[in-house]
Design a protein around this motif. Structure first.
Motif, mmCIF file in Angstrom:
data_model
loop_
_atom_site.group_PDB
_atom_site.id
_atom_site.type_symbol
_atom_site.label_atom_id
_atom_site.label_comp_id
_atom_site.label_asym_id
_atom_site.label_seq_id
_atom_site.Cartn_x
_atom_site.Cartn_y
_atom_site.Cartn_z
ATOM 1 N N ALA A 1 0.839 -1.204 0.000
ATOM 2 C CA ALA A 1 0.000 0.000 0.000
ATOM 3 C C ALA A 1 0.872 1.250 0.000
ATOM 4 N N ARG A 2 0.247 2.378 -0.346
ATOM 5 C CA ARG A 2 0.953 3.652 -0.357
ATOM 6 C C ARG A 2 0.649 4.427 0.918
ATOM 7 N N PHE A 3 1.690 5.012 1.503
ATOM 8 C CA PHE A 3 1.542 5.874 2.672
ATOM 9 C C PHE A 3 2.364 7.143 2.455
ATOM 10 N N GLY A 4 1.858 8.272 2.985
ATOM 11 C CA GLY A 4 2.526 9.550 2.769
ATOM 12 C C GLY A 4 2.751 10.315 4.063
ATOM 13 N N GLU B 1 -2.660 11.601 9.874
ATOM 14 C CA GLU B 1 -4.067 11.256 10.059
ATOM 15 C C GLU B 1 -4.571 10.375 8.928
ATOM 16 N N GLU B 2 -4.175 10.690 7.722
ATOM 17 C CA GLU B 2 -4.559 9.846 6.582
ATOM 18 C C GLU B 2 -3.931 8.458 6.709
ATOM 19 N N ASP B 3 -2.674 8.417 7.167
ATOM 20 C CA ASP B 3 -2.007 7.127 7.363
ATOM 21 C C ASP B 3 -2.754 6.282 8.389
ATOM 22 N N PHE B 4 -3.148 6.899 9.493
ATOM 23 C CA PHE B 4 -3.862 6.155 10.532
ATOM 24 C C PHE B 4 -5.224 5.664 10.039
ATOM 25 N N ARG B 5 -5.909 6.484 9.235
ATOM 26 C CA ARG B 5 -7.193 6.034 8.678
ATOM 27 C C ARG B 5 -6.990 4.812 7.796
#
Length: 280
Positions: free
Chosen positions: A6-9, A13-17
Protein backbone atom coordinates in the motif's frame (compact mmCIF):
# COMPACT_ATOMS: atom_id res chain seq x y z
CA UNK A 1 -1.12 -13.93 8.66
CA UNK A 2 -1.06 -11.14 6.10
CA UNK A 3 1.34 -8.76 4.37
CA UNK A 4 0.24 -5.45 2.89
CA UNK A 5 1.23 -3.60 -0.25
CA UNK A 6 0.00 0.00 0.00
CA UNK A 7 0.95 3.65 -0.36
CA UNK A 8 1.54 5.87 2.67
CA UNK A 9 2.53 9.55 2.77
CA UNK A 10 3.31 12.48 5.06
CA UNK A 11 -0.20 13.02 6.44
CA UNK A 12 -0.30 11.04 9.69
CA UNK A 13 -4.07 11.26 10.06
CA UNK A 14 -4.56 9.85 6.58
CA UNK A 15 -2.01 7.13 7.36
CA UNK A 16 -3.86 6.16 10.53
CA UNK A 17 -7.19 6.03 8.68
CA UNK A 18 -5.64 3.72 6.11
CA UNK A 19 -4.09 1.53 8.81
CA UNK A 20 -7.41 1.28 10.63
CA UNK A 21 -9.14 0.15 7.43
CA UNK A 22 -6.44 -2.46 6.79
CA UNK A 23 -6.67 -3.81 10.33
CA UNK A 24 -10.45 -4.12 10.01
CA UNK A 25 -10.05 -5.91 6.67
CA UNK A 26 -7.44 -8.26 8.14
CA UNK A 27 -9.61 -8.94 11.20
CA UNK A 28 -12.51 -9.92 8.93
CA UNK A 29 -10.19 -12.46 7.31
CA UNK A 30 -9.17 -13.92 10.68
CA UNK A 31 -5.63 -12.53 10.49
CA UNK A 32 -3.58 -12.73 13.70
CA UNK A 33 -0.31 -11.26 12.34
CA UNK A 34 -0.39 -8.23 10.03
CA UNK A 35 2.71 -6.72 8.42
CA UNK A 36 2.41 -3.16 7.08
CA UNK A 37 5.10 -1.46 4.96
CA UNK A 38 8.20 0.47 5.92
CA UNK A 39 7.53 4.15 6.69
CA UNK A 40 3.77 3.72 7.17
CA UNK A 41 3.61 6.56 9.65
CA UNK A 42 4.69 9.64 7.74
CA UNK A 43 5.91 8.16 4.48
CA UNK A 44 9.38 7.38 3.12
CA UNK A 45 11.97 9.63 1.46
CA UNK A 46 11.23 11.42 -1.81
CA UNK A 47 14.32 9.94 -3.45
CA UNK A 48 17.41 7.88 -2.73
CA UNK A 49 19.84 10.28 -4.38
CA UNK A 50 19.28 13.21 -2.01
CA UNK A 51 17.19 15.30 -4.42
CA UNK A 52 14.15 17.02 -2.97
CA UNK A 53 15.50 16.96 0.58
CA UNK A 54 15.66 20.76 0.78
CA UNK A 55 11.93 21.10 0.06
CA UNK A 56 10.82 18.19 2.25
CA UNK A 57 11.57 17.82 5.98
CA UNK A 58 10.96 14.07 5.75
CA UNK A 59 8.71 11.94 7.93
CA UNK A 60 7.96 13.20 11.44
CA UNK A 61 10.16 11.60 14.14
CA UNK A 62 8.04 9.67 16.66
CA UNK A 63 8.88 8.35 20.11
CA UNK A 64 8.51 4.57 20.43
CA UNK A 65 6.74 5.25 23.74
CA UNK A 66 4.79 8.20 22.36
CA UNK A 67 1.10 8.78 21.63
CA UNK A 68 1.25 7.72 17.98
CA UNK A 69 2.60 4.24 18.77
CA UNK A 70 0.09 3.91 21.62
CA UNK A 71 -2.63 4.82 19.12
CA UNK A 72 -1.35 2.11 16.78
CA UNK A 73 -1.42 -0.43 19.61
CA UNK A 74 -5.01 0.54 20.39
CA UNK A 75 -6.01 -0.08 16.78
CA UNK A 76 -4.23 -3.44 16.78
CA UNK A 77 -6.21 -4.84 19.71
CA UNK A 78 -5.72 -8.61 19.87
CA UNK A 79 -3.92 -8.64 16.50
CA UNK A 80 -0.12 -8.50 16.30
CA UNK A 81 0.73 -5.62 13.96
CA UNK A 82 4.11 -4.57 12.57
CA UNK A 83 4.63 -1.23 10.88
CA UNK A 84 7.37 1.22 9.92
CA UNK A 85 7.98 4.71 11.27
CA UNK A 86 10.67 7.35 11.75
CA UNK A 87 11.92 6.89 15.31
CA UNK A 88 13.12 9.82 17.38
CA UNK A 89 16.40 8.82 18.99
CA UNK A 90 18.79 10.50 21.38
CA UNK A 91 20.64 13.71 20.46
CA UNK A 92 18.21 14.49 17.65
CA UNK A 93 19.03 11.34 15.71
CA UNK A 94 16.40 9.69 13.55
CA UNK A 95 16.09 5.99 12.79
CA UNK A 96 14.18 4.14 10.11
CA UNK A 97 12.40 1.73 12.44
CA UNK A 98 9.88 -1.09 12.63
CA UNK A 99 7.65 -1.55 15.65
CA UNK A 100 5.57 -4.59 16.63
CA UNK A 101 2.51 -3.92 18.77
CA UNK A 102 -0.75 -5.32 20.03
CA UNK A 103 -3.29 -3.96 22.47
CA UNK A 104 -0.87 -4.54 25.35
CA UNK A 105 1.69 -2.15 23.85
CA UNK A 106 5.09 -2.50 22.18
CA UNK A 107 6.33 -6.07 21.75
CA UNK A 108 9.48 -5.30 19.76
CA UNK A 109 11.36 -2.56 17.90
CA UNK A 110 14.05 -2.69 15.20
CA UNK A 111 16.22 0.07 13.75
CA UNK A 112 17.25 -0.48 10.14
CA UNK A 113 20.92 -1.45 9.97
CA UNK A 114 21.76 -1.48 6.26
CA UNK A 115 21.20 1.79 4.41
CA UNK A 116 21.08 2.04 0.60
CA UNK A 117 22.47 4.92 -1.44
CA UNK A 118 21.90 8.26 0.36
CA UNK A 119 19.51 7.05 3.07
CA UNK A 120 22.21 7.64 5.68
CA UNK A 121 21.80 11.38 5.08
CA UNK A 122 18.34 11.15 6.67
CA UNK A 123 18.66 8.32 9.19
CA UNK A 124 21.18 6.97 11.65
CA UNK A 125 21.87 3.25 11.46
CA UNK A 126 20.75 0.57 13.89
CA UNK A 127 23.36 -1.77 15.30
CA UNK A 128 21.86 -5.23 15.66
CA UNK A 129 19.20 -7.89 15.14
CA UNK A 130 17.19 -9.79 17.73
CA UNK A 131 14.09 -11.96 17.90
CA UNK A 132 11.30 -11.56 20.43
CA UNK A 133 8.26 -13.47 21.62
CA UNK A 134 4.71 -12.56 20.58
CA UNK A 135 1.29 -14.25 20.84
CA UNK A 136 1.73 -15.60 17.28
CA UNK A 137 5.26 -16.94 17.72
CA UNK A 138 8.84 -15.72 18.00
CA UNK A 139 9.43 -12.96 15.45
CA UNK A 140 12.48 -11.28 13.95
CA UNK A 141 12.12 -8.00 12.04
CA UNK A 142 14.11 -6.57 9.13
CA UNK A 143 13.64 -3.43 7.07
CA UNK A 144 14.02 -3.40 3.28
CA UNK A 145 17.74 -3.48 2.36
CA UNK A 146 18.46 -5.51 5.53
CA UNK A 147 17.14 -8.59 3.71
CA UNK A 148 19.85 -8.36 1.05
CA UNK A 149 22.34 -9.55 3.69
CA UNK A 150 22.05 -13.26 4.58
CA UNK A 151 23.75 -12.65 7.93
CA UNK A 152 20.86 -10.48 9.11
CA UNK A 153 18.13 -13.07 8.65
CA UNK A 154 20.45 -15.87 9.84
CA UNK A 155 21.13 -13.95 13.07
CA UNK A 156 17.38 -13.78 13.70
CA UNK A 157 16.92 -17.48 12.94
CA UNK A 158 19.74 -18.40 15.32
CA UNK A 159 18.02 -16.27 17.95
CA UNK A 160 15.00 -18.53 17.60
CA UNK A 161 12.87 -16.55 15.15
CA UNK A 162 10.09 -18.70 13.73
CA UNK A 163 8.72 -15.88 11.59
CA UNK A 164 10.81 -13.32 9.75
CA UNK A 165 8.95 -10.11 8.95
CA UNK A 166 10.58 -7.73 6.48
CA UNK A 167 8.84 -4.41 5.83
CA UNK A 168 10.01 -2.36 2.87
CA UNK A 169 9.82 0.74 0.73
CA UNK A 170 11.50 -1.09 -2.16
CA UNK A 171 11.38 0.81 -5.46
CA UNK A 172 11.77 -0.28 -9.03
CA UNK A 173 15.09 0.15 -10.80
CA UNK A 174 16.31 3.69 -11.37
CA UNK A 175 18.18 2.73 -14.55
CA UNK A 176 16.69 0.86 -17.48
CA UNK A 177 13.35 1.01 -15.69
CA UNK A 178 10.77 -1.43 -16.98
CA UNK A 179 7.49 0.02 -18.22
CA UNK A 180 5.77 -2.94 -16.58
CA UNK A 181 6.79 -3.17 -12.91
CA UNK A 182 6.11 -6.90 -12.99
CA UNK A 183 9.16 -7.19 -15.27
CA UNK A 184 11.38 -4.84 -13.27
CA UNK A 185 14.80 -6.24 -12.29
CA UNK A 186 14.64 -4.75 -8.77
CA UNK A 187 11.27 -6.46 -8.29
CA UNK A 188 12.88 -9.77 -9.28
CA UNK A 189 15.57 -9.19 -6.66
CA UNK A 190 12.94 -8.31 -4.06
CA UNK A 191 11.11 -11.59 -4.72
CA UNK A 192 14.30 -13.64 -4.84
CA UNK A 193 15.51 -12.33 -1.48
CA UNK A 194 12.14 -13.16 0.11
CA UNK A 195 12.19 -16.77 -1.05
CA UNK A 196 15.90 -17.28 -0.33
CA UNK A 197 15.73 -15.92 3.22
CA UNK A 198 12.79 -18.21 4.02
CA UNK A 199 14.40 -21.30 2.49
CA UNK A 200 17.95 -20.93 3.77
CA UNK A 201 16.74 -20.39 7.35
CA UNK A 202 13.66 -22.64 7.10
CA UNK A 203 11.41 -20.03 8.68
CA UNK A 204 8.10 -18.45 7.74
CA UNK A 205 8.69 -15.18 5.89
CA UNK A 206 6.25 -12.27 5.72
CA UNK A 207 7.16 -9.40 3.38
CA UNK A 208 5.29 -6.07 3.17
CA UNK A 209 6.09 -3.19 0.83
CA UNK A 210 4.98 0.26 -0.22
CA UNK A 211 3.04 0.52 -3.48
CA UNK A 212 2.39 3.30 -5.97
CA UNK A 213 4.66 6.32 -6.26
CA UNK A 214 6.13 8.80 -3.79
CA UNK A 215 8.45 11.57 -4.92
CA UNK A 216 10.69 10.08 -7.60
CA UNK A 217 10.25 6.52 -6.34
CA UNK A 218 7.94 3.91 -7.85
CA UNK A 219 7.48 0.99 -5.48
CA UNK A 220 7.18 -2.62 -6.63
CA UNK A 221 4.50 -3.79 -4.15
CA UNK A 222 4.80 -7.58 -4.16
CA UNK A 223 3.79 -8.19 -0.54
CA UNK A 224 3.83 -11.90 0.18
CA UNK A 225 3.84 -14.78 2.64
CA UNK A 226 6.46 -17.49 2.08
CA UNK A 227 6.58 -20.89 3.79
CA UNK A 228 9.84 -22.37 5.14
CA UNK A 229 10.48 -24.31 1.94
CA UNK A 230 10.63 -21.10 -0.07
CA UNK A 231 7.22 -21.48 -1.73
CA UNK A 232 5.05 -18.36 -1.98
CA UNK A 233 1.65 -18.94 -0.37
CA UNK A 234 0.12 -15.53 -1.16
CA UNK A 235 1.30 -12.52 -3.18
CA UNK A 236 -0.24 -9.16 -4.07
CA UNK A 237 1.76 -8.67 -7.24
CA UNK A 238 2.74 -5.08 -8.02
CA UNK A 239 -0.69 -3.68 -7.15
CA UNK A 240 -1.88 -2.51 -3.72
CA UNK A 241 -3.48 -5.30 -1.74
CA UNK A 242 -3.21 -7.75 1.12
CA UNK A 243 -1.60 -11.18 0.80
CA UNK A 244 -3.32 -13.51 3.30
CA UNK A 245 -2.26 -17.06 4.13
CA UNK A 246 -3.22 -19.57 6.81
CA UNK A 247 -0.27 -21.45 8.20
CA UNK A 248 0.56 -23.68 11.16
CA UNK A 249 3.90 -22.08 12.04
CA UNK A 250 5.23 -24.77 14.37
CA UNK A 251 4.06 -27.55 12.06
CA UNK A 252 5.55 -25.97 8.95
CA UNK A 253 8.92 -25.48 10.66
CA UNK A 254 8.94 -29.09 11.89
CA UNK A 255 8.14 -30.39 8.41
CA UNK A 256 10.79 -28.23 6.71
CA UNK A 257 13.52 -29.19 9.19
CA UNK A 258 12.66 -32.88 9.63
CA UNK A 259 15.39 -34.28 7.39
CA UNK A 260 17.59 -31.38 6.24
CA UNK A 261 18.02 -28.89 9.06
CA UNK A 262 19.94 -25.90 7.75
CA UNK A 263 20.46 -24.39 11.20
CA UNK A 264 21.22 -27.77 12.81
CA UNK A 265 23.75 -28.79 10.14
CA UNK A 266 25.77 -25.58 10.17
CA UNK A 267 29.58 -25.83 10.54
CA UNK A 268 30.64 -22.51 12.12
CA UNK A 269 34.18 -23.75 12.70
CA UNK A 270 34.68 -24.16 8.96
CA UNK A 271 33.26 -20.73 8.19
CA UNK A 272 35.50 -18.98 10.70
CA UNK A 273 38.56 -20.81 9.38
CA UNK A 274 37.72 -19.78 5.80
CA UNK A 275 37.02 -16.19 6.79
CA UNK A 276 40.38 -15.98 8.54
CA UNK A 277 42.19 -17.28 5.46
CA UNK A 278 40.42 -14.78 3.22
CA UNK A 279 41.14 -11.85 5.53
CA UNK A 280 44.81 -12.89 5.74
Amino acid sequence: MAAVSARFGRDLEEDFRHIEQLIKQADADGVQLLALPEACLGGYLLSLDGTGAAEDPGPPPLDVDGPEIRRLAGLAGEMTVITGYCEAGADGRRYNSAVCVNGDGVLGNHRKVHQPLSEDASYSSGDGFHAFDTPVGRIGMLICYDKAFPEAARTLALDGAEIGVCISAWPGSRTNAAADLAQDRWKRRFDLFDRARALENQIVWVSANQAGSFGSLRFVGSAKVVEPGGEVLADTGVSPGMAVAELDVAGSLETARRFMGHLRDRRPDAYLHTAGAINA
